[in-house]
Design an enzyme around this catalytic site. Sequence first.
Site, PDB file in Angstrom:
ATOM      1  N   THR A 130       0.848  -1.195   0.000  1.00 51.38           N
ATOM      2  CA  THR A 130       0.000   0.000   0.000  1.00 51.38           C
ATOM      3  C   THR A 130       0.881   1.242   0.000  1.00 51.38           C
ATOM      4  O   THR A 130       0.667   2.187  -0.769  1.00 51.38           O
ATOM      5  CB  THR A 130      -0.928  -0.023   1.246  1.00 51.38           C
ATOM      6  N   ASN A 183      -5.736  -9.624  -7.616  1.00 51.66           N
ATOM      7  CA  ASN A 183      -5.855 -10.405  -6.394  1.00 51.66           C
ATOM      8  C   ASN A 183      -7.173 -11.158  -6.275  1.00 51.66           C
ATOM      9  O   ASN A 183      -7.247 -12.213  -5.664  1.00 51.66           O
ATOM     10  CB  ASN A 183      -5.671  -9.498  -5.174  1.00 51.66           C
ATOM     11  N   GLN A 205       0.727  -9.816  -6.202  1.00 59.09           N
ATOM     12  CA  GLN A 205       0.245 -11.202  -6.250  1.00 59.09           C
ATOM     13  C   GLN A 205       1.161 -12.118  -7.055  1.00 59.09           C
ATOM     14  O   GLN A 205       0.879 -13.312  -7.178  1.00 59.09           O
ATOM     15  CB  GLN A 205      -1.182 -11.244  -6.822  1.00 59.09           C
ATOM     16  N   SER A 223       4.711  -6.930  -1.450  1.00 53.93           N
ATOM     17  CA  SER A 223       4.414  -7.004  -0.013  1.00 53.93           C
ATOM     18  C   SER A 223       4.830  -8.384   0.494  1.00 53.93           C
ATOM     19  O   SER A 223       4.341  -9.398  -0.019  1.00 53.93           O
ATOM     20  CB  SER A 223       2.892  -6.823   0.189  1.00 53.93           C
ATOM     21  N   ALA A 224       5.690  -8.425   1.494  1.00 52.98           N
ATOM     22  CA  ALA A 224       6.309  -9.707   1.885  1.00 52.98           C
ATOM     23  C   ALA A 224       5.306 -10.759   2.356  1.00 52.98           C
ATOM     24  O   ALA A 224       5.485 -11.951   2.108  1.00 52.98           O
ATOM     25  CB  ALA A 224       7.350  -9.462   2.976  1.00 52.98           C
ATOM     26  N   HIS A 225       4.232 -10.312   3.032  1.00 53.32           N
ATOM     27  CA  HIS A 225       3.329 -11.330   3.609  1.00 53.32           C
ATOM     28  C   HIS A 225       2.525 -12.082   2.553  1.00 53.32           C
ATOM     29  O   HIS A 225       1.854 -13.064   2.854  1.00 53.32           O
ATOM     30  CB  HIS A 225       2.388 -10.695   4.641  1.00 53.32           C
ATOM     31  N   THR A 252      13.720   4.512  10.925  1.00 55.83           N
ATOM     32  CA  THR A 252      14.718   3.474  11.237  1.00 55.83           C
ATOM     33  C   THR A 252      14.320   2.158  10.576  1.00 55.83           C
ATOM     34  O   THR A 252      13.175   1.713  10.713  1.00 55.83           O
ATOM     35  CB  THR A 252      14.845   3.305  12.766  1.00 55.83           C
ATOM     36  N   CYS A 304      -9.053  -7.817   1.301  1.00 50.54           N
ATOM     37  CA  CYS A 304      -8.677  -6.479   1.728  1.00 50.54           C
ATOM     38  C   CYS A 304      -9.895  -5.659   2.149  1.00 50.54           C
ATOM     39  O   CYS A 304      -9.751  -4.672   2.834  1.00 50.54           O
ATOM     40  CB  CYS A 304      -7.917  -5.755   0.617  1.00 50.54           C
TER      41      CYS A 304
HETATM   42  N1  PLP Z   1      -2.034  -4.824  -4.281  1.00 52.63           N
HETATM   43  C1  PLP Z   1      -2.623  -6.010  -4.389  1.00 52.63           C
HETATM   44  C2  PLP Z   1      -2.846  -6.602  -5.746  1.00 52.63           C
HETATM   45  C3  PLP Z   1      -3.029  -6.706  -3.251  1.00 52.63           C
HETATM   46  O1  PLP Z   1      -3.602  -7.903  -3.360  1.00 52.63           O
HETATM   47  C4  PLP Z   1      -2.820  -6.107  -1.990  1.00 52.63           C
HETATM   48  C5  PLP Z   1      -3.314  -6.776  -0.772  1.00 52.63           C
HETATM   49  O2  PLP Z   1      -4.253  -7.547  -0.839  1.00 52.63           O
HETATM   50  C6  PLP Z   1      -2.156  -4.883  -1.938  1.00 52.63           C
HETATM   51  C7  PLP Z   1      -1.794  -4.253  -3.103  1.00 52.63           C
HETATM   52  C8  PLP Z   1      -1.845  -4.204  -0.648  1.00 52.63           C
HETATM   53  O3  PLP Z   1      -0.944  -4.971   0.099  1.00 52.63           O
HETATM   54  P1  PLP Z   1      -0.704  -4.586   1.643  1.00 52.63           P
HETATM   55  O4  PLP Z   1      -2.051  -4.698   2.307  1.00 52.63           O
HETATM   56  O5  PLP Z   1       0.257  -5.593   2.123  1.00 52.63           O
HETATM   57  O6  PLP Z   1      -0.215  -3.206   1.666  1.00 52.63           O
END
Ligand code: PLP
Length: 380
Positions: A75, A155, A183, A203-205, A241, A330
Amino acid sequence: MTERIIYLDNNATTRPYPEVLETIQPFFEERYGNPSSVHQKGRDAKTALDEARATAAEAINADSPAEIVFVSCATEANNLALNGSTKQVNGTTPGIITSQIEHPSVLETCQALEAQGAATVTYLTVDENGFIDLADLRDAINENTELVSIMTANNEVGSVQPVQQIADICKENNLLFHTDAVQAPGKIPVDVQDPNVDLLALSAHKFHGPRGIGLLYKRKEIDLPPLLRGGGQEQETRSGTEPVALAAGLSTALDRATEQCASVSDHTGQLRKTLWRGIRDRFGDTAQRNTPGSNSLPNTLNVSFMNKAADKMLINLDLEGICVSAGSACHSGAIEISHVLQAMNVSEEAAKGSVRFSFSHENRMEDVHRTLEVLGEYAP
Ligand code: PLP
């Protein structure tokens, strides 16, 4: 509740790889230094951060580690890319081209830029499979256009955009190309040279790394004004940091996801195929597939169950220990029709019955059989 949770919501988030946890742990114990400190603890942290940056750069084929900006999440990466890569020249408002099916971190940033008068934005439509039309992209380009921001893969439905051709069109027209590739890692290859992109968000997760860290790949020629100002960390682009533990975890995860991408994609592709066949057998035409048959993320299957309320199905599946999502995770909690399905012209009734199944390497064929067994209770 069944004993083993069947987690089929890997586009929402993923379980960290065991080696990610091992990588992270020492930074909460002995390796707690601040990379800006000159003493040995600081130098040790700086070394770890440099290594993480180099590994991440290599995984996505960046020219240099300096092109990696660690941020808190995708994000933030999307906000940073969009806010910074357009500028007013001689009083003209710069133009951005994006699509209607982007993640809210892109769409809402574009809307905010429009509201401030800082950009004009074209939102490309998509077809019934969730693909933009390259002719529409060409038509939308005008003399004020500066940036194209199109996601690599969606996504919710998993459509993979023709990023190679988009990159070529951007190059021909001297435009910056940003792609939200959140994704992609571990599902399809990510290589910033092929196709040639200028900015890319991760995004790492989403690829079995830790929550709380992402990256923005930024080609070295590009200068972005920071969203966060302060100590000038991350090449003056993102102060604060540095979370060394999380950066190390991200790079371990990205490295492994990249290495295993082909085999995991084969595996999840088999699971998806069996799940879709089983759904078709049980539901016939009352199940509509929203994920395209080709050019889609192999792990993703979005299905509309006609005349069913997806939110209720989700709760019942959850009671059986099966985790899926209705629409995008989301926006979880909000029963609003997905903007992605709307853009694909999916009927309101079909959109309300839309369930997304998203696999990872951890899923097994028996998970699919169990899911089909539970879904069978809804069959007409
Ligand atoms: N972009 C896409 C395509 C996503 O699927 C997501 C999260 O679902 C994001 C951006 C945002 O990722 P984060 O919530 O880790 O910032």
